[in-house]
Structure formats: C-alpha cells, structure tokens
Design a protein around this motif. Structure first.
Motif, PDB file in Angstrom:
ATOM      1  N   GLU A 148       0.803  -1.226   0.000  1.00  0.00           N
ATOM      2  CA  GLU A 148       0.000   0.000   0.000  1.00  0.00           C
ATOM      3  C   GLU A 148       0.837   1.278   0.000  1.00  0.00           C
ATOM      4  O   GLU A 148       0.341   2.347  -0.329  1.00  0.00           O
ATOM      5  CB  GLU A 148      -0.920   0.005   1.219  1.00  0.00           C
ATOM      6  CG  GLU A 148      -1.948  -1.128   1.203  1.00  0.00           C
ATOM      7  CD  GLU A 148      -2.806  -1.132   2.451  1.00  0.00           C
ATOM      8  OE1 GLU A 148      -2.541  -0.294   3.347  1.00  0.00           O
ATOM      9  OE2 GLU A 148      -3.728  -1.955   2.541  1.00  0.00           O
ATOM     10  N   GLU A 149       2.101   1.206   0.389  1.00  0.00           N
ATOM     11  CA  GLU A 149       2.916   2.421   0.495  1.00  0.00           C
ATOM     12  C   GLU A 149       3.062   3.099  -0.872  1.00  0.00           C
ATOM     13  O   GLU A 149       3.129   2.435  -1.904  1.00  0.00           O
ATOM     14  CB  GLU A 149       4.322   2.096   1.030  1.00  0.00           C
ATOM     15  CG  GLU A 149       4.341   1.415   2.382  1.00  0.00           C
ATOM     16  CD  GLU A 149       4.131  -0.073   2.289  1.00  0.00           C
ATOM     17  OE1 GLU A 149       3.671  -0.678   3.292  1.00  0.00           O
ATOM     18  OE2 GLU A 149       4.395  -0.639   1.209  1.00  0.00           O
ATOM     19  N   GLN A 150       3.127   4.415  -0.848  1.00  0.00           N
ATOM     20  CA  GLN A 150       3.271   5.198  -2.068  1.00  0.00           C
ATOM     21  C   GLN A 150       4.690   5.767  -2.144  1.00  0.00           C
ATOM     22  O   GLN A 150       5.201   6.310  -1.178  1.00  0.00           O
ATOM     23  CB  GLN A 150       2.262   6.355  -2.096  1.00  0.00           C
ATOM     24  CG  GLN A 150       0.808   5.888  -2.065  1.00  0.00           C
ATOM     25  CD  GLN A 150       0.431   5.063  -3.285  1.00  0.00           C
ATOM     26  OE1 GLN A 150       0.807   5.406  -4.408  1.00  0.00           O
ATOM     27  NE2 GLN A 150      -0.307   3.980  -3.064  1.00  0.00           N
ATOM     28  N   GLY A 151       5.330   5.626  -3.298  1.00  0.00           N
ATOM     29  CA  GLY A 151       6.647   6.215  -3.490  1.00  0.00           C
ATOM     30  C   GLY A 151       7.767   5.286  -3.044  1.00  0.00           C
ATOM     31  O   GLY A 151       7.591   4.427  -2.175  1.00  0.00           O
ATOM     32  N   ILE A 152       8.933   5.482  -3.665  1.00  0.00           N
ATOM     33  CA  ILE A 152      10.095   4.631  -3.383  1.00  0.00           C
ATOM     34  C   ILE A 152      10.512   4.731  -1.922  1.00  0.00           C
ATOM     35  O   ILE A 152      10.758   3.717  -1.259  1.00  0.00           O
ATOM     36  CB  ILE A 152      11.278   5.028  -4.294  1.00  0.00           C
ATOM     37  CG1 ILE A 152      10.955   4.724  -5.761  1.00  0.00           C
ATOM     38  CG2 ILE A 152      12.548   4.285  -3.888  1.00  0.00           C
ATOM     39  CD1 ILE A 152      12.026   5.161  -6.723  1.00  0.00           C
ATOM     40  N   PHE A 153      10.587   5.957  -1.399  1.00  0.00           N
ATOM     41  CA  PHE A 153      11.070   6.148  -0.032  1.00  0.00           C
ATOM     42  C   PHE A 153      10.170   5.434   0.967  1.00  0.00           C
ATOM     43  O   PHE A 153      10.657   4.747   1.881  1.00  0.00           O
ATOM     44  CB  PHE A 153      11.150   7.636   0.300  1.00  0.00           C
ATOM     45  CG  PHE A 153      11.635   7.917   1.695  1.00  0.00           C
ATOM     46  CD1 PHE A 153      12.981   7.840   2.012  1.00  0.00           C
ATOM     47  CD2 PHE A 153      10.736   8.247   2.704  1.00  0.00           C
ATOM     48  CE1 PHE A 153      13.423   8.087   3.298  1.00  0.00           C
ATOM     49  CE2 PHE A 153      11.162   8.487   3.992  1.00  0.00           C
ATOM     50  CZ  PHE A 153      12.518   8.413   4.298  1.00  0.00           C
ATOM     51  N   ASP A 154       8.861   5.580   0.805  1.00  0.00           N
ATOM     52  CA  ASP A 154       7.930   4.941   1.736  1.00  0.00           C
ATOM     53  C   ASP A 154       8.007   3.415   1.651  1.00  0.00           C
ATOM     54  O   ASP A 154       7.917   2.718   2.664  1.00  0.00           O
ATOM     55  CB  ASP A 154       6.503   5.395   1.457  1.00  0.00           C
ATOM     56  CG  ASP A 154       6.264   6.836   1.887  1.00  0.00           C
ATOM     57  OD1 ASP A 154       7.069   7.335   2.706  1.00  0.00           O
ATOM     58  OD2 ASP A 154       5.297   7.453   1.411  1.00  0.00           O
ATOM     59  N   LYS A 155       8.172   2.876   0.446  1.00  0.00           N
ATOM     60  CA  LYS A 155       8.246   1.433   0.281  1.00  0.00           C
ATOM     61  C   LYS A 155       9.527   0.873   0.914  1.00  0.00           C
ATOM     62  O   LYS A 155       9.502  -0.162   1.590  1.00  0.00           O
ATOM     63  CB  LYS A 155       8.184   1.063  -1.208  1.00  0.00           C
ATOM     64  CG  LYS A 155       6.800   1.248  -1.831  1.00  0.00           C
ATOM     65  CD  LYS A 155       6.805   0.856  -3.291  1.00  0.00           C
ATOM     66  CE  LYS A 155       5.425   1.036  -3.924  1.00  0.00           C
ATOM     67  NZ  LYS A 155       4.431   0.099  -3.397  1.00  0.00           N
ATOM     68  N   ILE A 156      10.646   1.556   0.689  1.00  0.00           N
ATOM     69  CA  ILE A 156      11.906   1.109   1.286  1.00  0.00           C
ATOM     70  C   ILE A 156      11.845   1.214   2.810  1.00  0.00           C
ATOM     71  O   ILE A 156      12.283   0.316   3.536  1.00  0.00           O
ATOM     72  CB  ILE A 156      13.090   1.931   0.720  1.00  0.00           C
ATOM     73  CG1 ILE A 156      13.317   1.576  -0.755  1.00  0.00           C
ATOM     74  CG2 ILE A 156      14.363   1.668   1.525  1.00  0.00           C
ATOM     75  CD1 ILE A 156      14.366   2.417  -1.439  1.00  0.00           C
ATOM     76  N   SER A 157      11.253   2.300   3.295  1.00  0.00           N
ATOM     77  CA  SER A 157      11.120   2.494   4.747  1.00  0.00           C
ATOM     78  C   SER A 157      10.271   1.395   5.376  1.00  0.00           C
ATOM     79  O   SER A 157      10.553   0.928   6.481  1.00  0.00           O
ATOM     80  CB  SER A 157      10.496   3.861   5.052  1.00  0.00           C
ATOM     81  OG  SER A 157      11.332   4.901   4.592  1.00  0.00           O
ATOM     82  N   ALA A 158       9.236   0.961   4.651  1.00  0.00           N
ATOM     83  CA  ALA A 158       8.371  -0.109   5.164  1.00  0.00           C
ATOM     84  C   ALA A 158       9.152  -1.408   5.328  1.00  0.00           C
ATOM     85  O   ALA A 158       8.969  -2.143   6.311  1.00  0.00           O
ATOM     86  CB  ALA A 158       7.185  -0.316   4.230  1.00  0.00           C
TER      87      ALA A 158
END
Length: 412
Positions: free
Chosen positions: A208-218
C-alpha cells in the motif's frame, strides 16, 4: 494439483530444478573466480590488506544499490532482473579473462586496480540479483515446501562452493590464470542459459505504500520491528563480519601451512564440505524444536572453530576445523532463510531480502576488509582469534536481548 511430498519434494518441480542449477553454475563460477582473483592479487601486491580490498571493492557498490534493488524486485519482473545481472556478471568474467590475454595485459601495469574495478562492477550486479533471487524462489514452489526448497537450494549452493575453490586452486596451479578465468566465463554462460529457461512469474500485488522512499522504509521497519528476524540476521552479521578467515586463507596456505594454490582450493572448499553434509542431514531430519537455541549454539560453535583454526599449524586439522565451521554455518543459513521466507509478506520479500543482504551478504565482503586490516595491525593469527572471540561475545549479547529468538521452537 497435488503438492509433492518427501525429502525430494521441491526437486520434482521443473522450474525449481532449473533455478537451483542456475545458482549452482553461477556459484561455481564465482567461487573459482574468487580463488583466482585472491591468488593473483596477492601475487601482484604481497600485501594482506590487498586481499581485504577485494571484499571492499565488491561491498561498497553492493550495499549502495541494495535497498533500491530490493524495491525493484518487488515491482519489476524478477526473472528479467536476474537475467540482466547474469549478463553483467558474464561480462565481468570475460573482462578478467581479457586482462590475461596479450591485448589486455597492458592494464595490469597499473597493478591490481583493473581487477578491483571489475569486482566493483560485479558488486553492483550482485547487489541487484540477490533480492531478486530471494523473492523469485518462493514463486516457484508451494508455501508448504519453502523449508525443503531452501534446504535443497543451500545443498546445491554448498556443492558448488565445495567444487569451485578446489577446481579454482587446481586450475590455477596446473593450467594458469588464463585457463582458470576461461572456465569461470563458461560456467557463468551456462548459468545464464539455464536462467533463461525458467518460467516468468507474475508479481504479487504491490504493497500500500506510495513512493520509493515509503516502500523502502516499510521494508526497514518490518525487519527492525521483528525481533526474531532482526536477531537471526544480526547473529550472522557479526559471525561473518568478525569470525570469517576466508580472506586470509591465501596467507595461511602460502606462509603458515605451506600448501600452495592447491591447498588454498581445499581450504576454501572445506567449510562447504561440512555445510553440504549438514544440509543433506537436515533434508532428511528437519529441525522441529529448540530452533532458537540451536541457532545460537551453532553460531557460537562457528566462532570456536575460527579460534582453533587460527592456532592450528597442521593442514589436516585446519581442514577439519574449517569443515566443522561450515556445518555450524549451514544450520544458521537454513534457519535464517526459512524464517525470512515464511515470516515476510510476498509483496515485501525483495525489500526484506535487501536489508538481509546488507546485513549478511555484504558483510562477507566487509568482513574480508576487516580481516585484511586486522591482519596488518595485529598479524594474521591474532586477528583471526580476535574475530572468533568477537563472534562469541555477539552470540552472548543477542541471546540476552533477543528473547523471542532464544525461545523460538519451530522454524515454520
């Protein structure tokens, strides 16, 4: 469609067979290349630190791209990533071969720098391929066969890791550097050809995360908030970072045990002999209880083996100790791999594998640099003893703070 059963269940799936054969040939090529590069670089420089720099040349790019590579493995066809990386690794093998031919020998007038440059490029490729391989494998087998598939994957990997160093040492001693790099390139080509034959698989639904940064952070949050996974990969991190003596084996082979490149190949292969025996045993006798305690004890056993290896001046005893270290390490690899595959959501496996790669995969190369630096500062034998002691301290610390891991009963 019924799910295969028995100790050979995963091998009954055609795509999985092609997958592990791909890893077999590629690993065989990489292991041969590792022996030849180490011996060639030490012949050029006669400096233990130069052996550590081989690891650093690969670790820096590999770590740099890992998190993005993990993100990519969750949103891009994983087979395409694997094939692209194998093509890159094949060109790296051909470049090392080129430096030994008459038109390319000029580059070695710059010392080991051209070799380090090729290893740097291969580090980028290995940084991208690792999360893709990790995320692709469970798409080839049912979830019920994860543990069996991981064990067979480890078995084939260890078989190649046995053959590669031994073959590399023998080829270098008998046929020379040029022939050895030629064998490396042919094996890499074989691995690429097999990878092309594996069926492509659809990606799982995106998270569900949006954007590269949010996905990597997850992905990072998942690992650092999961005590069992964090504890397991931390154990291997410190064991590999401090406890390994692989980078220094050319020095042990040449100056302490006096066994030459043939002996170096056997020393490099010995841990994998032990690991293969252990993997075969676990295939028929899976770990069913006290998993956490077994993991902790095996990593501690690995550290003890490294200390005793450093003190040994007998070639056969050294081989035995390295073989035992491989047996202990194999248990850790299988437990950690099964934990990561079973506890990680399908649409996050690339990112979690990338974090694991930073912890474990690249720590192999950083550990090589640490070993070379410690050997220069402390001398060879004391540096390996120091590393083994640090491994034991790490095990004790993680056992105290990672209670969930210590109390873990079953892998799945």
């Amino acid at each position: 469609m019924s799910i295969p059963t028995g100790p050979y269940a995963a091998l009954k799936i055609p795509d999985f067979r092609l997958f592990i054969l791909t890893r077999f040939f590629v690993t065989l090529a990489i292991q041969i290349q590792g022996v030849v590069v180490a011996w060639q670089v030490y012949d050029i420089t006669h400096d233990p630190l130069s052996l550590g720099l081989i690891g650093l040349a690969e670790a820096i790019p590999s770590i740099s791209v890992s998190l993005y590579a993990g993100h990519l493995a969750d949103i891009v066809n994983r087979k395409k990533i694997i094939v692209t990386c194998l093509v890159t690794l094949l060109f790296c093998s051909l470049a090392l071969l080129f430096f030994t031919l008459e038109p390319g020998k000029f580059w070695l007038s710059y010392g080991a720098l051209p070799i380090y440059s090729v290893i740097f490029v291969s580090g980028i490729a290995r940084g991208f391929i690792t999360p893709a391989l990790f995320a692709f494998m469970p798409q080839l087998v049912p979830r019920e066969l994860y543990s069996n598939a991981i064990t067979w994957n480890s078995t084939l990997w260890e078989t190649a890791a046995i053959g590669g160093p031994a073959i590399g040492g023998l080829l270098y001693a008998w046929k020379g550097v040029q022939f050895s790099y030629g064998a490396d390139a042919l094996l890499m080509l074989a691995g690429l050809s097999l990878a092309i034959g594996v069926s492509s698989k659809p990606l799982p639904p995106e998270s569900e995360e949006q954007g590269i940064f949010d996905k990597i952070s997850a992905g990072l949050r998942f690992v650092f908030n999961h005590q069992i996974i964090l504890g397991a990969i931390s154990l291997d991190l410190f064991a590999v970072l401090f406890g390994g003596a692989v980078a220094l084996l050319p020095i042990f082979a040449k100056e302490i045990l006096a066994v030459g490149p043939q002996g170096l190949g056997l020393l490099r292969a010995a841990p994998s002999v032990g690991a293969l025996l252990m993997a075969f045993y676990i295939t028929h006798n899976p770990i069913r209880k006290n998993t956490g305690k077994i993991l902790l004890c095996c990593v501690a056993g690995f550290g003890v083996c490294m200390i005793l290896f450093a003190l040994s001046t007998n070639f056969l005893i050294s081989l035995f100790l390295l073989m035992m270290s491989g047996m202990f390490d194999c248990v850790s690899v299988i437990i950690r791999g099964t934990l990561l595959q079973t506890l990680t959501p399908e649409n996050m496996k690339g990112r979690v594998s990338a974090v694991n790669h930073i912890f474990i995969g690249s720590s192999n190369e950083i550990g090589m640099f640490e070993s070379g630096l410690a050997a220069r500062l402390l001398r060879v034998v004391p540096s390996v003893i120091f590393g083994g002691c640090m491994t034991l301290i790490s095990v004790g610390t993680i056992a105290v703070f990672a209670k969930s891991l210590r109390r873990l009963q079953k892998v799945q």
